[in-house]
Design a protein around this motif. Structure first.
Motif, short mmCIF file in Angstrom:
data_model
loop_
_atom_site.label_atom_id
_atom_site.label_comp_id
_atom_site.label_asym_id
_atom_site.label_seq_id
_atom_site.Cartn_x
_atom_site.Cartn_y
_atom_site.Cartn_z
N GLU A 1 0.80 -1.23 0.00
CA GLU A 1 0.00 0.00 0.00
C GLU A 1 0.83 1.27 0.00
O GLU A 1 0.40 2.29 -0.51
CB GLU A 1 -1.00 0.00 1.15
CG GLU A 1 -0.43 0.12 2.54
CD GLU A 1 -0.42 -1.22 3.26
OE1 GLU A 1 -0.08 -2.23 2.61
OE2 GLU A 1 -0.75 -1.25 4.45
N GLU A 2 2.06 1.21 0.55
CA GLU A 2 2.84 2.45 0.59
C GLU A 2 3.37 2.81 -0.78
O GLU A 2 3.36 3.96 -1.18
CB GLU A 2 3.98 2.32 1.60
CG GLU A 2 3.51 2.74 2.98
CD GLU A 2 4.58 2.58 4.04
OE1 GLU A 2 5.69 3.09 3.82
OE2 GLU A 2 4.28 1.95 5.06
N LEU B 1 0.51 4.13 -2.68
CA LEU B 1 0.15 5.49 -2.30
C LEU B 1 1.09 6.49 -2.98
O LEU B 1 0.65 7.53 -3.49
CB LEU B 1 0.24 5.62 -0.78
CG LEU B 1 -0.44 6.81 -0.14
CD1 LEU B 1 -1.92 6.83 -0.50
CD2 LEU B 1 -0.30 6.72 1.37
N HIS B 2 2.40 6.13 -3.05
CA HIS B 2 3.36 7.00 -3.75
C HIS B 2 2.98 7.10 -5.22
O HIS B 2 2.99 8.18 -5.80
CB HIS B 2 4.77 6.44 -3.61
CG HIS B 2 5.41 6.82 -2.30
ND1 HIS B 2 5.77 8.11 -2.02
CD2 HIS B 2 5.71 6.09 -1.21
CE1 HIS B 2 6.26 8.16 -0.80
NE2 HIS B 2 6.24 6.94 -0.27
#
Lengths: 179, 484
Positions: free
Chosen positions: A13-14, A17-18
């Motif tokens: 997810e990170e 998100l980026h």
């Protein structure tokens, strides 16, 4: 309604998100964003407007408050006034519990109905499943590629790849296709 | 982008859980395939109990309330005891899903789904009792405020019994909405894994056609937050209003101002005990030890020792105030409660609710599953006796000594009560087989912050071989390739 899509999928997810921030920044048009669970900050990254659901909830709530007080007041002091223990007909303190319950009831039911309407949720609705793994472990961007040139599609692929997508695929729906 | 969580904090997802797919697999598995033999055995026993429950209901409706052990003096006994007991049990579900959400307690994610289901089933069981006790059950619709056809006669909005109707029905509706709105995404997860067309079709209907778009999730989060905000005062109001049924009367032993907070604390106390009883069975039956960890159980035990102590203080305050009031009837009611003909019920209540939960001050006890299971059942028993003591002992010794009486249940009383437990378990067993017992999406959302594996990975990145608390877990780094 277009039927041809490019789907880029992420597994973290990170990173996703980026990617969302980059894609929005570069002005890439995203048709749909799918995640298996709510990713915090994603709606900001995508530049979504704040939901007004809670405002609706407040309005439903005060509707309930007003309804409860008006109805009980009318019944107890106009339609059928009767003395209970020498207290006034309009005995506000003893109307408070029901007024509170109806406020909560109206607000909750109203909000859930609004939520289902706005989110297109009702029993029997058949959504388009872009990839079954988006409810499992994949975070995905869906791009509309109907009528787009080969070069444009290739460009989208490169953008996804450079932003850490682990899988990219195309999917074509027939009219009225679901599941 | 996670909210920060110290890696020294004990993980909420066990060390063997390594990927999102594994979470999906393990949490959906209980709904797939043939249930284990243990499930069938339990289900048949509980199903038969439910049939007996229905039989007792029919018997009561056919022959009337006279089939119960009630008499002229004790005219409210097991029925209302069971009602308050079930409503109390129903309180933990909404407390866990609403209050713990507002307080951002991550341990709720492992237990909220089952606790909410428990709430709904408990409220169903509770509702049966007042509806039966009306005597002419076919006229039960009189409780709703509709204008009487023989004149403008309405229900009495000044009556706490009517407030209760509104409180319980609102509570049931809001809990159901809260529970179901959280279930939709998880049903979609089951749908997308399903191989068979029928299963896909059924779970798609159940999921309301959920897709999981970012906009849907945004609204989902807003909805859960506001519903939690609404449900929090609602939980407190419901048992407050239940306590008004007694507190606004002028019966010695009931007419006290301490009732609302005392009832609310008791409700949370018994609710958590029931959650523990069920969760300890569920985690064993479906092998969910990595999702309902000892950490979860310990957190619940802390709430139990707190609320149990509040209830204990309330018991003692009641006794003190009865003496201090200088009011003869009140003093007799409490003397009779503790030392009179129902002393045994009072003793069971005191020991199960106040004394035994004090063991939870010790960490070793809080983390011992066998002790927790036994104590949770003690609390369930103790809380039933609390309601029995309040209701029956206050009524049994009337103002007139000539009408003093003793209450003994008949087989119908016992049948309905035991039967309602079977109904509850039957509903819960069906739920556990067809619904995701643990909120899949919510567990995934805390995976990167609170799982043992993610913590170990961060410890390794930081160059620590022991990594505080995390180091005591023998875990490898996050398994990036495992089926991902």
């Amino acid at each position: 309604m277009s039927n041809k899509f490019l789907i880029g999928m992420w597994d973290h997810e990170e990173v996703f998100l980026h990617a969302a921030k980059h894609l929005t920044h570069d002005g890439v048009e995203i048709h749909e964003t799918l995640t298996p669970f709510p990713v915090h900050g994603l709606e900001h990254a995508l530049g979504y407007r704040e939901t007004r659901l809670h405002t609706a909830g407040f309005l439903y709530g005060i509707t309930g408050t007003t309804m409860a007080l008006l109805l009980m007041g009318w019944i107890m002091s106009v339609n059928y006034p009767i003395v209970f223990g020498g207290k006034p007909f309009f005995a506000l303190p003893s109307f408070i519990p029901i007024t509170f319950e109806l406020t909560v009831l109206f607000s909750a039911v109203g909000m859930v109905l609004t939520y289902c309407t706005r989110n297109k949720l009702f029993p029997g609705y058949v959504p388009r499943i872009y990839d079954p793994r988006t409810t499992d472990d994949r975070f995905a961007f869906v791009f509309d590629i109907e009528g787009k040139s080969e070069a444009d599609v290739a460009k989208l692929r490169t953008i996804c790849e450079s932003n850490g997508a682990v899988e990219i695929k195309t999917k074509e729906f027939k009219e009225g296709d679901g599941l | 982008m996670h909210a920060y969580e110290s890696d020294y904090r004990e993980p909420l997802i066990g060390p063997s859980v390594k990927s999102y797919t594994q979470i999906t697999d393990e949490l959906v598995r209980p709904t797939e395939g043939v249930p284990p033999l243990s499930w069938w055995i339990l289900f048949s026993i509980m199903g038969m109990g439910t049939l007996f429950f229905l039989f007792c209901l029919g018997w009561t409706i056919w022959f009337g309330i006279g089939t119960w052990g009630l008499n002229k003096t004790v005219n409210w006994a097991w029925d209302i005891t069971n009602f308050v007991w079930w409503i109390g049990i129903g309180h933990a579900g909404t407390l866990i899903s609403a209050i713990l959400l507002l307080f951002r307690q991550r341990f709720r994610t492992g237990i909220n789904r089952a606790a909410e289901a428990m709430t709904i089933f408990a409220v169903i069981c509770a509702g049966v009792f007042p509806l039966l006790h009306t005597g002419r059950q076919w006229l039960d619709f009189f409780i709703f405020p509709y204008p009487n056809t023989r004149g403008p006669l309405w229900v009495n909005f000044n009556s706490p019994l009517l407030w209760d109707v509104f409180a319980i029905s609102t509570y049931f509706t809001v809990s159901l909405l809260f529970w179901y709105s959280g279930l939709m995404p998880d049903f979609a997860t089951i749908r997308d894994r399903s191989k068979s067309k029928t299963r896909k079709f059924i779970y798609n209907i159940a999921s309301f056609g959920w897709q999981g778009t970012a906009k849907q999730w945004q609204r989902f989060e807003s909805l859960s937050l506001v519903l939690a905000g609404l449900a929090t005062p609602l939980v407190l109001s419901v048992h407050t209003i239940v306590s008004f049924d007694f507190a606004t009367s002028v019966i010695p032993g009931w007419h006290t101002t301490i009732f609302p907070p005392y009832f609310v604390a008791g409700a949370i106390f018994s609710g958590f005990a029931m959650v523990e009883t069920l969760m300890l069975i569920v985690r064993k039956l479906f092998k969910l030890e990595d999702y309902i960890t000892v950490n979860h159980i310990e957190s619940m035990n802390k709430i139990i020792v707190l609320t149990g102590s509040i209830v204990g203080i309330a018991y003692i305050t009641e006794l003190f105030i009865a003496w201090y009031s200088g009011y003869l009837y009140e003093q007799h009611a409490f003397y009779n409660r503790a030392l009179g003909k129902y002393w045994w019920a009072y003793a069971i209540m005191m020991s199960c609710n106040v004394i035994t939960p004090q063991a939870y001050w010790f960490k070793k006890v809080r983390r011992n599953l066998l002790v927790t299971f036994v104590l949770s059942i003690f609390v369930n028993i103790g809380m039933w006796f609390e309601r029995f003591v309040i209701i029956v002992t206050s009524l049994a010794d009337d103002f007139l000594p000539s009408s003093w009486a003793y209450f003994s249940p008949t087989w119908v009383d016992i049948g309905i009560y035991v039967g309602s437990m079977c109904l509850f378990m039957t509903l819960f067993l069906l739920f556990a087989r067809t619904f995701p017992v643990i909120a899949i999406a919510e567990v995934k959302s805390i995976f990167r912050t609170s799982s043992a594996v993610a913590k170990a990975e961060r410890a390794k990145e930081a160059g620590s071989s022991s990594g505080g608390y995390v180091g005591s877990y023998q875990v490898g780094i996050l398994d990036k390739d495992a089926k991902n």
